[in-house]
Scaffold this motif. Structure first.
Motif, PDB file in Angstrom:
ATOM      1  N   GLU A 173      43.983  60.791  49.226  1.00  0.00           N
ATOM      2  CA  GLU A 173      43.489  61.949  49.968  1.00  0.00           C
ATOM      3  C   GLU A 173      42.039  61.670  50.339  1.00  0.00           C
ATOM      4  N   HIS A 174      41.540  62.384  51.319  1.00  0.00           N
ATOM      5  CA  HIS A 174      40.177  62.133  51.820  1.00  0.00           C
ATOM      6  C   HIS A 174      39.110  62.365  50.765  1.00  0.00           C
ATOM      7  N   TRP A 175      39.400  63.165  49.741  1.00  0.00           N
ATOM      8  CA  TRP A 175      38.387  63.461  48.732  1.00  0.00           C
ATOM      9  C   TRP A 175      38.384  62.444  47.578  1.00  0.00           C
ATOM     10  N   ASP A 176      39.357  61.562  47.526  1.00  0.00           N
ATOM     11  CA  ASP A 176      39.441  60.591  46.434  1.00  0.00           C
ATOM     12  C   ASP A 176      38.267  59.617  46.486  1.00  0.00           C
ATOM     13  N   ILE A 177      37.567  59.491  45.384  1.00  0.00           N
ATOM     14  CA  ILE A 177      36.415  58.597  45.290  1.00  0.00           C
ATOM     15  C   ILE A 177      36.928  57.213  44.869  1.00  0.00           C
ATOM     16  N   PRO A 178      36.593  56.175  45.623  1.00  0.00           N
ATOM     17  CA  PRO A 178      37.070  54.838  45.274  1.00  0.00           C
ATOM     18  C   PRO A 178      36.347  54.258  44.061  1.00  0.00           C
ATOM     19  N   MET A 179      37.061  53.408  43.357  1.00  0.00           N
ATOM     20  CA  MET A 179      36.515  52.714  42.196  1.00  0.00           C
ATOM     21  C   MET A 179      35.973  51.350  42.625  1.00  0.00           C
ATOM     22  N   ALA A 180      34.986  50.833  41.894  1.00  0.00           N
ATOM     23  CA  ALA A 180      34.491  49.468  42.120  1.00  0.00           C
ATOM     24  C   ALA A 180      35.400  48.460  41.443  1.00  0.00           C
ATOM     25  N   GLY A 181      36.110  48.908  40.426  1.00  0.00           N
ATOM     26  CA  GLY A 181      37.042  48.063  39.693  1.00  0.00           C
ATOM     27  C   GLY A 181      37.861  48.912  38.750  1.00  0.00           C
ATOM     28  N   ILE A 182      38.917  48.304  38.211  1.00  0.00           N
ATOM     29  CA  ILE A 182      39.762  49.006  37.245  1.00  0.00           C
ATOM     30  C   ILE A 182      39.993  48.073  36.065  1.00  0.00           C
ATOM     31  N   ALA A 183      39.723  48.575  34.866  1.00  0.00           N
ATOM     32  CA  ALA A 183      39.902  47.801  33.641  1.00  0.00           C
ATOM     33  C   ALA A 183      41.095  48.349  32.871  1.00  0.00           C
ATOM     34  N   THR A 184      41.944  47.430  32.420  1.00  0.00           N
ATOM     35  CA  THR A 184      43.100  47.823  31.624  1.00  0.00           C
ATOM     36  C   THR A 184      43.120  46.984  30.346  1.00  0.00           C
ATOM     37  N   ASP A 185      44.170  47.167  29.590  1.00  0.00           N
ATOM     38  CA  ASP A 185      44.374  46.369  28.390  1.00  0.00           C
ATOM     39  C   ASP A 185      44.762  44.933  28.725  1.00  0.00           C
ATOM     40  N   LYS A 187      43.801  43.254  32.037  1.00  0.00           N
ATOM     41  CA  LYS A 187      42.859  42.529  32.881  1.00  0.00           C
ATOM     42  C   LYS A 187      41.885  43.470  33.572  1.00  0.00           C
ATOM     43  N   TYR A 188      40.962  42.871  34.297  1.00  0.00           N
ATOM     44  CA  TYR A 188      40.024  43.622  35.122  1.00  0.00           C
ATOM     45  C   TYR A 188      40.425  43.387  36.575  1.00  0.00           C
ATOM     46  N   TYR A 189      40.719  44.470  37.288  1.00  0.00           N
ATOM     47  CA  TYR A 189      41.079  44.379  38.699  1.00  0.00           C
ATOM     48  C   TYR A 189      39.828  44.624  39.525  1.00  0.00           C
ATOM     49  N   SER A 190      39.331  43.587  40.167  1.00  0.00           N
ATOM     50  CA  SER A 190      38.194  43.749  41.079  1.00  0.00           C
ATOM     51  C   SER A 190      38.715  44.344  42.374  1.00  0.00           C
ATOM     52  N   VAL A 191      38.028  45.338  42.860  1.00  0.00           N
ATOM     53  CA  VAL A 191      38.454  46.007  44.082  1.00  0.00           C
ATOM     54  C   VAL A 191      37.863  45.259  45.267  1.00  0.00           C
ATOM     55  N   PRO A 192      38.705  44.911  46.247  1.00  0.00           N
ATOM     56  CA  PRO A 192      38.197  44.148  47.422  1.00  0.00           C
ATOM     57  C   PRO A 192      37.178  44.927  48.215  1.00  0.00           C
TER      58      PRO A 192
END
Length: 192
Positions: A173-185, A187-192
């Motif tokens: 949705e238009h109000w969703d704030i994007p993440m710079a990355g996502i960390a899980t148990d 790995k770390y997902y770098s956001v393009p």
């Protein structure tokens, strides 16, 4: 595509299905994956959260941050209930339950930090995709409070989730704030 509310229900069930041992292991692996990231090692003021409803538990990471001399902050629901305030979190900080039953510090203005002065905000997620899109719990607290980050480099927003909460695509949705990355148990997902 599945609706956001149906996806939220399904992903909450998925994380709640994890055993206590799986949750504890996930929290340790999250710390292993995130504690070496420059986003944290180069930061001093870090907002964290207390896990609720099966969220990945950042307690091991929090202890690592404290032991590394970092200052941690917890979100507190603001008066009026529309946004979040961030209050310093120390090992002896007394906590009270908010209206959702989530522990938070009793608000003290002298221990508050403006969101703009935080270096990193660790955001709990209900779901995510590898493009960095996130699905929260639906209250919009983080989105409203951190909307300014669309035009600011600070704070860095990193979503935290169990890897089992990853899906092919999150409807945004238009109000969703994007993440710079996502960390899980896992790995770390770098956001393009």
């Amino acid at each position: 595509m599945i609706s956001r509310s149906d996806l939220r229900v399904s992903l909450r069930e998925r994380r709640r299905a994890l055993s206590a041992d799986q949750q504890a292991s996930a929290g340790k692996m999250l710390c292993d994956n995130l504690s070496v990231r420059p986003e944290l090692t180069n930061s001093q003021h870090i907002a964290i959260y207390i896990a609720n409803d099966g969220e990945i538990n950042p307690d091991v990471l929090r202890d690592f941050l404290w032991n590394s001399g970092k200052q941690c902050y917890l979100p507190v629901i603001a008066q009026g209930g529309k946004g979040l305030l961030f209050v310093e979190y120390l090992p002896d900080t007394p906590l009270v339950l908010n209206r959702y039953g989530i522990p938070e510090p009793h608000f003290q203005a002298e221990r508050e930090i403006a969101p703009e002065k935080l270096d990193v905000v660790l955001v709990p997620l209900t779901g995510f995709d590898e493009a960095g899109r996130r699905l929260g719990m639906g209250g919009g607290f983080y989105d409203r409070t951190l909307a300014f980050t669309r035009f600011s480099e600070k704070p860095i927003l990193i979503g935290l989730a169990h890897d089992c909460q990853r899906v092919e695509a999150i409807p945004v949705e238009h109000w969703d704030i994007p993440m710079a990355g996502i960390a899980t148990d896992r790995k770390y997902y770098s956001v393009p």
